[in-house]
Design an enzyme around this catalytic site. Structure first.
Site, PDB file in Angstrom:
ATOM      1  CD1 TRP A 147      -0.944   2.303   2.343  1.00  0.00           C
ATOM      2  CD2 TRP A 147      -2.801   1.751   1.221  1.00  0.00           C
ATOM      3  NE1 TRP A 147      -1.837   3.350   2.450  1.00  0.00           N
ATOM      4  CE2 TRP A 147      -2.985   3.037   1.771  1.00  0.00           C
ATOM      5  CE3 TRP A 147      -3.845   1.187   0.471  1.00  0.00           C
ATOM      6  CZ2 TRP A 147      -4.151   3.768   1.606  1.00  0.00           C
ATOM      7  CZ3 TRP A 147      -5.010   1.915   0.305  1.00  0.00           C
ATOM      8  CH2 TRP A 147      -5.155   3.189   0.867  1.00  0.00           C
ATOM      9  CG  MET A 148       1.922   5.324  -2.424  1.00  0.00           C
ATOM     10  SD  MET A 148       2.350   5.572  -4.177  1.00  0.00           S
ATOM     11  CE  MET A 148       4.081   5.178  -4.179  1.00  0.00           C
ATOM     12  CG  ASN A 149      -1.513   6.877   2.737  1.00  0.00           C
ATOM     13  OD1 ASN A 149      -1.122   5.842   3.242  1.00  0.00           O
ATOM     14  ND2 ASN A 149      -1.694   7.951   3.452  1.00  0.00           N
ATOM     15  CG  ASP A 150      -0.762  11.199   2.682  1.00  0.00           C
ATOM     16  OD1 ASP A 150      -1.715  10.651   2.150  1.00  0.00           O
ATOM     17  OD2 ASP A 150      -0.825  11.717   3.809  1.00  0.00           O
TER      18      ASP A 150
HETATM   19  C1  FRU Z   1      -3.690  11.921   4.649  1.00  0.00           C
HETATM   20  C2  FRU Z   1      -3.347  11.206   5.939  1.00  0.00           C
HETATM   21  C3  FRU Z   1      -2.410  12.064   6.766  1.00  0.00           C
HETATM   22  C4  FRU Z   1      -1.702  11.055   7.615  1.00  0.00           C
HETATM   23  C5  FRU Z   1      -1.584   9.894   6.680  1.00  0.00           C
HETATM   24  C6  FRU Z   1      -1.651   8.550   7.344  1.00  0.00           C
HETATM   25  O1  FRU Z   1      -3.979  11.112   3.590  1.00  0.00           O
HETATM   26  O2  FRU Z   1      -4.524  10.911   6.653  1.00  0.00           O
HETATM   27  O3  FRU Z   1      -3.048  13.079   7.490  1.00  0.00           O
HETATM   28  O4  FRU Z   1      -0.462  11.514   8.046  1.00  0.00           O
HETATM   29  O5  FRU Z   1      -2.630  10.009   5.733  1.00  0.00           O
HETATM   30  O6  FRU Z   1      -1.301   7.522   6.470  1.00  0.00           O
END
Ligand code: FRU
Length: 497
Positions: free
Chosen positions: A36-39
Site C-alpha cells: 500500500w501507498m498513500n501520501d
Molecule cells: C492523509 C493522511 C495524513 C496522515 C496519513 C496517514 O492522507 O490521513 O493526514 O499523516 O494520511 O497515512
C-alpha cells in the site's frame, strides 16, 4: 542502527517487488514498491537526485501501520526504489510513522520530519491516536531517529487544540538558514487549522502561531499542509477531510484546497485572498511540493481517493500511485499546474492533425495508445451554430472507454470512468466548470497504464482519475454533437531503457 521492524520491511519489499511484473505497474508514475501507498512524503532534491518518500504498508495492498517507502529519480519520471526509510519501531511512533517532509541540514545530512502515532486507551474503552512531530537524520538512505523525539508534542499546541489531530509537518529552510514548518491540527471548533513552528537547527522547535484557520468553511480537519511563495503570492495547500460540496468547485468527502494570499514573515500573518480546489478530478489528495535546482515549484499528489481506495478492482499486489509531478505557477490569483517539462523527453512517434472537422464519431489512424501525451484544441466548426457536446474516448474498445466530455453551453467539463473496468458502486464521474472562450478549449491529456490526467487551458485546471481498464483497450475516439473543428498532437510516452 536499523531496527528489526525496518529490517523485516526491507527484506519483505525486496522479495515482493520481484514478484510484480513490470507491465503490471505504471510506466512513469511512481507506485508502491509492494503493498500500500498513500501520501507523498519528504519530496526533495538532495545530492543530485529527487527523493520521494511515501506513506507505506508493504505487507498488504491496504492501509496498515505506516512506514515510509522511498524512491529516487533523476528526472521525476523514472523512479528507482530504495529501501524503506522509516518503520514504526519506537515508543513514540509505534503505531505509525505518518506523513511528513524533508530538508537538508547545514552539515549536509538529510532531515526527515514526520508524525509519530501512538494509540492511547480512553476512559470510554476506545482508542485515540496521539500524534506528535518527530525527526530523523540520515544520508539519504538510512535514517536515525532523534534521541530527543518527539520534537513537538501537546506542550507545543495552542490552547484548546487537539493532540489527536496534529500531523503532517512540512518543513522548509529560510533564507537565514533557520527552519520553519507548518502542521495540520484541529482546534476547539472541530474544524481545521494550520500551525506554524520555527527552529534554529531542525531539532528544537518553537510555536510561531496559527497560520490559517478553517472556521468550519472547508471541510473539517486540514491534513498535509504545504506553504511557499510563488510568483509573488503565498500559497497554502491543504487537504481537508469531510468536505461539503460547493458548486462545482469543491466536492463531498476528502478534497484539496489552495489558499492564495499575502504573508508577513515577520509577524507570521497570512492574509487569505483567493481559494480554489487543487485538482478537480476523482483521485488526487495530500499533495506536497519541492523546489527543483532550477527554481521550479513542483507538486506531487497521491493519485487516489480515501473513499474508494479500499474497494479497487481488480485486486493487485500494489495499491496507490502518485500523480505526475506538476510545475506550479500563479497567474491572476489562480494556481496553474502543468506536467513537468521533463515529460517531453519521453515523447516518441508524433502524430499531428490540424483543422479536423468532427461531426458524429471520428477515429484518427495514428491516434491510439495507453501511454500517451495528447494535446487537443477545439473550436466551433460552424460560425452559425454552437456545438452541443464534444467527447474524447480513451482506453477504448468495444466494451470499455474513459470519457472527457465538454458541454460549451454550460462550460462544463466532465470526466467519466464508468466504463473503465470498475465493478464497484463508487464515484465514476466528476464535473468541473472551465473557462472556454466561445466553445474554444485546450486539453492536454496524459495517459499511463492505470490513470488519466487532464490539464485544461494550459494548466488552469487539472483533473486526475485512476482507471483499471485492460491494457488492450487502447482506442481513442472523438465524438461531437454539432460541428467541431479540432487540432490534435499526440505522442507515445516511452520510458528510457
Ligand atoms: C492523509 C493522511 C495524513 C496522515 C496519513 C496517514 O492522507 O490521513 O493526514 O499523516 O494520511 O497515512
Amino acid at each position: 542502527m536499523t531496527s528489526q521492524v525496518l529490517r523485516e520491511a526491507r527484506k519483505y519489499e525486496e522479495a515482493a517487488e520481484k514478484s510484480i511484473p513490470g507491465e503490471e505497474r505504471p510506466i512513469f508514475h511512481l507506485a508502491s514498491r509492494a503493498g500500500w501507498m498513500n501520501d507523498p512524503n519528504g519530496f526533495c532534491y538532495y545530492k543530485g537526485q529527487y527523493h520521494l518518500f511515501y506513506q507505506y504498508y508493504p505487507y498488504e495492498p491496504k492501509w496498515g501501520p505506516m512506514h515510509w517507502g522511498h524512491a529516487v529519480s533523476g528526472d521525476l519520471l523514472h523512479w528507482n526504489y530504495l529501501p524503506a526509510a522509516l518503520a514504526p519501531d519506537e515508543a513514540y511512533d509505534r503505531d505509525g510513522c505518518f506523513s511528513g517532509s524533508a530538508a537538508a541540514l547545514a552539515d549536509g545530512r538529510m532531515l526527515l520530519m514526520y508524525t509519530g502515532v501512538v494509540k492511547e486507551h480512553q476512559d470510554d474503552g476506545s482508542y485515540q491516536e496521539v500524534q506528535t512531530q518527530c525527526v530523523a537524520v540520515g544520508d539519504g538512505v538510512d535514517f536515525e531517529k532523534y534521541k530527543g523525539n518527539p520534537a513537538l508534542d501537546e506542550k507545543s499546541l495552542p490552547e484548546g487544540s487537539s493532540r489527536f489531530d496534529f500531523r503532517d509537518p512540512k518543513i522548509w529552510k529560510n533564507a537565514d538558514g533557520t527552519y520553519s514548518c507548518v502542521v495540520g491540527n484541529r482546534p476547539a471548533d472541530g474544524s481545521g487549522q494550520i500551525l506554524l513552528y520555527h527552529s534554529e537547527d531542525g531539532f528544537q522547535w518553537k510555536f510561531g502561531g496559527v497560520l490559517a484557520a478553517n472556521g468550519n468553511r472547508f471541510g473539517k480537519m486540514w491534513e498535509c499542509p504545504d506553504f511557499f511563495e510563488l510568483d509573488g503570492t503565498w500559497v497554502l495547500l491543504t487537504s481537508p477531510q469531510d468536505m461539503l460540496p460547493e458548486g462545482l468547485e469543491y466536492h463531498n468527502g476528502n478534497g484539496t484546497l489552495c489558499l492564495l494570499g499575502d504573508y508577513d514573515e515577520a509577524s507570521g500573518v497570512f492574509n487569505e485572498k483567493h481559494n480554489q480546489a487543487i485538482d478537480y478530478g476523482i483521485d488526487f489528495y495530500a499533495p506536497q511540493t519541492t523546489l527543483t535546482p532550477d527554481g521550479r515549484r513542483v507538486m506531487v499528489g497521491w493519485m487516489q481517493n480515501w473513499d474508494t481506495c479500499n474497494m479497487h478492482y481488480p485486486k493487485g499486489p500494489w495499491l496507490g500511485q502518485m500523480s505526475l509531478p506538476r510545475e506550479l505557477s500563479v497567474k491572476g490569483g489562480r494556481l496553474y499546474q502543468n506536467p513537468v517539462r521533463e515529460l517531453e523527453r519521453m515523447r516518441r512517434n508524433k502524430a499531428g492533425y490540424e483543422n479536423v472537422p468532427v461531426t458524429g464519431l471520428l477515429e484518427l489512424e495514428q491516434v491510439k495508445g495507453r501511454s500517451i501525451d495528447m494535446e487537443i484544441r477545439i473550436r466551433p466548426g460552424s460560425p452559425q451554430e454552437m456545438y452541443q457536446k464534444f467527447e474524447v474516448r480513451l482506453a477504448q474498445d468495444h466494451q470499455y472507454h474513459t470519457s472527457i466530455i465538454f458541454q460549451p453551453k454550460e462550460s462544463i467539463l466532465k470526466i467519466d470512468r464508468k466504463f473503465s473496468g470498475s465493478r464497484r458502486a463508487i464515484i465514476h464521474q466528476r464535473r468541473s466548470l472551465v473557462h472556454d472562450k466561445g466553445g474554444e478549449l485546450k486539453l492536454r491529456i496524459i495517459l499511463d497504464r492505470f490513470s488519466m490526467e487532464v490539464f485544461v487551458n494550459d494548466g488552469e485546471q487539472a483533473l486526475s482519475a485512476t482507471i483499471y481498464t485492460k491494457q488492450e483497450a487502447e482506442g481513442i475516439q472523438f465524438l461531437a454533437e454539432g460541428d467541431v473543428n479540432m487540432d490534435v498532437v499526440k505522442y507515445d510516452l516511452c520510458a528510457f531503457e
